[in-house]
Design a protein around this motif. Structure first.
Motif, PDB file in Angstrom:
ATOM      1  N   GLY A   3       7.510   4.258  -7.882  1.00 22.04           N
ATOM      2  CA  GLY A   3       6.692   4.092  -6.689  1.00 22.04           C
ATOM      3  C   GLY A   3       6.756   5.228  -5.690  1.00 22.04           C
ATOM      4  O   GLY A   3       6.095   5.182  -4.661  1.00 22.04           O
ATOM      5  N   GLU A   4       7.550   6.267  -5.970  1.00 21.33           N
ATOM      6  CA  GLU A   4       7.678   7.358  -4.988  1.00 21.33           C
ATOM      7  C   GLU A   4       6.415   8.208  -4.891  1.00 21.33           C
ATOM      8  O   GLU A   4       5.996   8.589  -3.808  1.00 21.33           O
ATOM      9  CB  GLU A   4       8.871   8.251  -5.371  1.00 21.33           C
ATOM     10  N   ASN A   5       5.828   8.563  -6.030  1.00 22.42           N
ATOM     11  CA  ASN A   5       4.634   9.416  -6.075  1.00 22.42           C
ATOM     12  C   ASN A   5       4.794  10.658  -5.191  1.00 22.42           C
ATOM     13  O   ASN A   5       4.000  10.885  -4.264  1.00 22.42           O
ATOM     14  CB  ASN A   5       3.390   8.644  -5.633  1.00 22.42           C
ATOM     15  N   PRO A   6       5.795  11.495  -5.445  1.00 20.27           N
ATOM     16  CA  PRO A   6       6.015  12.663  -4.575  1.00 20.27           C
ATOM     17  C   PRO A   6       4.935  13.719  -4.785  1.00 20.27           C
ATOM     18  O   PRO A   6       4.271  13.745  -5.830  1.00 20.27           O
ATOM     19  CB  PRO A   6       7.372  13.176  -5.066  1.00 20.27           C
ATOM     20  N   PRO A   7       4.710  14.586  -3.789  1.00 17.65           N
ATOM     21  CA  PRO A   7       3.747  15.680  -3.978  1.00 17.65           C
ATOM     22  C   PRO A   7       4.274  16.680  -5.005  1.00 17.65           C
ATOM     23  O   PRO A   7       5.451  17.014  -5.021  1.00 17.65           O
ATOM     24  CB  PRO A   7       3.644  16.303  -2.575  1.00 17.65           C
ATOM     25  N   VAL A  32       2.822  11.747  -9.886  1.00 19.98           N
ATOM     26  CA  VAL A  32       3.004  12.716  -8.807  1.00 19.98           C
ATOM     27  C   VAL A  32       1.633  12.993  -8.198  1.00 19.98           C
ATOM     28  O   VAL A  32       0.603  12.862  -8.867  1.00 19.98           O
ATOM     29  CB  VAL A  32       3.638  14.036  -9.300  1.00 19.98           C
ATOM     30  N   ASP A  33       1.613  13.364  -6.937  1.00 19.85           N
ATOM     31  CA  ASP A  33       0.368  13.678  -6.244  1.00 19.85           C
ATOM     32  C   ASP A  33       0.169  15.190  -6.238  1.00 19.85           C
ATOM     33  O   ASP A  33       0.935  15.927  -5.606  1.00 19.85           O
ATOM     34  CB  ASP A  33       0.404  13.145  -4.808  1.00 19.85           C
ATOM     35  N   HIS A  34      -0.862  15.640  -6.953  1.00 18.65           N
ATOM     36  CA  HIS A  34      -1.167  17.064  -7.040  1.00 18.65           C
ATOM     37  C   HIS A  34      -2.247  17.412  -6.025  1.00 18.65           C
ATOM     38  O   HIS A  34      -3.229  16.676  -5.866  1.00 18.65           O
ATOM     39  CB  HIS A  34      -1.645  17.418  -8.454  1.00 18.65           C
ATOM     40  N   ALA A  35      -2.057  18.539  -5.344  1.00 12.81           N
ATOM     41  CA  ALA A  35      -2.973  18.912  -4.276  1.00 12.81           C
ATOM     42  C   ALA A  35      -4.407  19.085  -4.767  1.00 12.81           C
ATOM     43  O   ALA A  35      -5.363  18.821  -4.040  1.00 12.81           O
ATOM     44  CB  ALA A  35      -2.496  20.194  -3.608  1.00 12.81           C
ATOM     45  N   LYS A  36      -4.582  19.543  -6.004  1.00 10.79           N
ATOM     46  CA  LYS A  36      -5.921  19.804  -6.525  1.00 10.79           C
ATOM     47  C   LYS A  36      -6.379  18.756  -7.538  1.00 10.79           C
ATOM     48  O   LYS A  36      -7.572  18.476  -7.647  1.00 10.79           O
ATOM     49  CB  LYS A  36      -5.960  21.191  -7.171  1.00 10.79           C
ATOM     50  N   LEU A  37      -5.453  18.189  -8.286  1.00  9.82           N
ATOM     51  CA  LEU A  37      -5.809  17.288  -9.377  1.00  9.82           C
ATOM     52  C   LEU A  37      -5.710  15.812  -9.007  1.00  9.82           C
ATOM     53  O   LEU A  37      -6.147  14.959  -9.774  1.00  9.82           O
ATOM     54  CB  LEU A  37      -4.921  17.570 -10.597  1.00  9.82           C
ATOM     55  N   GLY A  38      -5.112  15.534  -7.852  1.00 13.81           N
ATOM     56  CA  GLY A  38      -4.918  14.145  -7.473  1.00 13.81           C
ATOM     57  C   GLY A  38      -3.673  13.561  -8.127  1.00 13.81           C
ATOM     58  O   GLY A  38      -2.712  14.274  -8.412  1.00 13.81           O
TER      59      GLY A  38
END
Length: 255
Positions: free
Chosen positions: A217-221, A190-196
């Motif tokens: 492959g989605e890697n959602p926020p 997952v894509d974290h706003a602060k942690l990447g």
């Protein structure tokens, strides 16, 4: 119940009470929704962490109610099984072995060259089971001495061929690369706003016929804490903006 005899109690690794109560609450909500669909009447649902943990104490509650004795701390063992413990191997790995079958008990101790133990402690009657339970530390020590002469892979293969439940004790980095978990799509990014980009676990319930959880492959926020509270309270519960703001000021909701 947790820990080892003569030593302080131990906590569980993860936050079991939090997870259990959350699962029970989800089940309760679904049950209440089902009841509402059938009767037209809603239901208040309440779940306690203490209640949730108490409900999974298994035979400890029944045994204590029957005998009056508390179940002692037993570490990684089970009083009804032998060998049953975490055993270290020659390559300094740990393998958990959990044998409940009296027939497998005889087979495995004969395999390791201890026919005397197999003959003395073998049997499926209550007396034999009680004897194995009483002398479990001795039986485990004998098996442990043999296990240290085998690698973890060798030990798992031998026990697997004998249909004795066992498993390698893995660290979290190993789990993130575990073939079974990867095949089940349980490790996702997952894509974290602060942690990447962060690896986390996927939904363990698999549905066939509809998309659930995170697809490969989605890697959602990753949403921030309380990010969707206002939207959910407004759209699903019908609360107005004034009421939602009041809940925010009272710190009932995070955002």
């Amino acid at each position: 119940m947790t820990g080892f005899q003569g030593q302080p109690p131990l906590k569980t690794g993860p936050a079991v009470a939090d997870s259990l109560s959350g699962l029970y609450l989800a089940l309760g909500i679904l049950s209440a929704l089902r009841q509402r669909d059938r009767t037209g009447v809603g239901e208040r649902v309440e779940v306690s962490m203490m209640d949730s943990v108490f409900s999974v104490l298994e035979e400890a509650v029944i045994r204590t109610s029957m005998t009056g004795d508390s179940l002692p701390a037993r570490g990684n063992t089970d009083p009804l099984g032998a060998p049953w413990d975490a055993f270290q191997t020659s390559d300094e790995r740990w393998t958990m072995v959990c044998n409940l079958d009296p027939r497998r008990f005889v087979e495995v101790y004969r395999l390791i060259g201890r026919e005397d133990i197999a003959d003395e402690y073998g049997g499926m009657d209550g007396t034999s089971i009680e004897k194995r339970s009483r002398d479990l530390p001795k039986l485990n020590r004998i098996f442990a001495d043999w296990a240290r002469t085998r690698t973890a892979e060798e030990l798992q293969q031998i026990l697997g061929e004998m249909s004795i439940p066992n498993g390698l004790v893995k660290e979290v980095p190993e789990l993130l690369e575990d073939p079974q978990l990867l095949a089940r799509n349980m490790v996702v990014d997952v894509d974290h706003a602060k942690l990447g980009k962060v690896k986390t676990f996927n939904l363990p319930i698999k549905f066939f016929g509809g998309e659930m959880g995170i697809e490969r492959g989605e890697n959602p926020p990753d949403p921030d804490l309380g990010q969707d509270s206002g939207e959910l309270l407004g759209e699903l519960l019908g609360l107005g903006e004034e009421e939602i703001n009041r809940l925010r000021k009272q710190k009932v909701i995070w955002k």
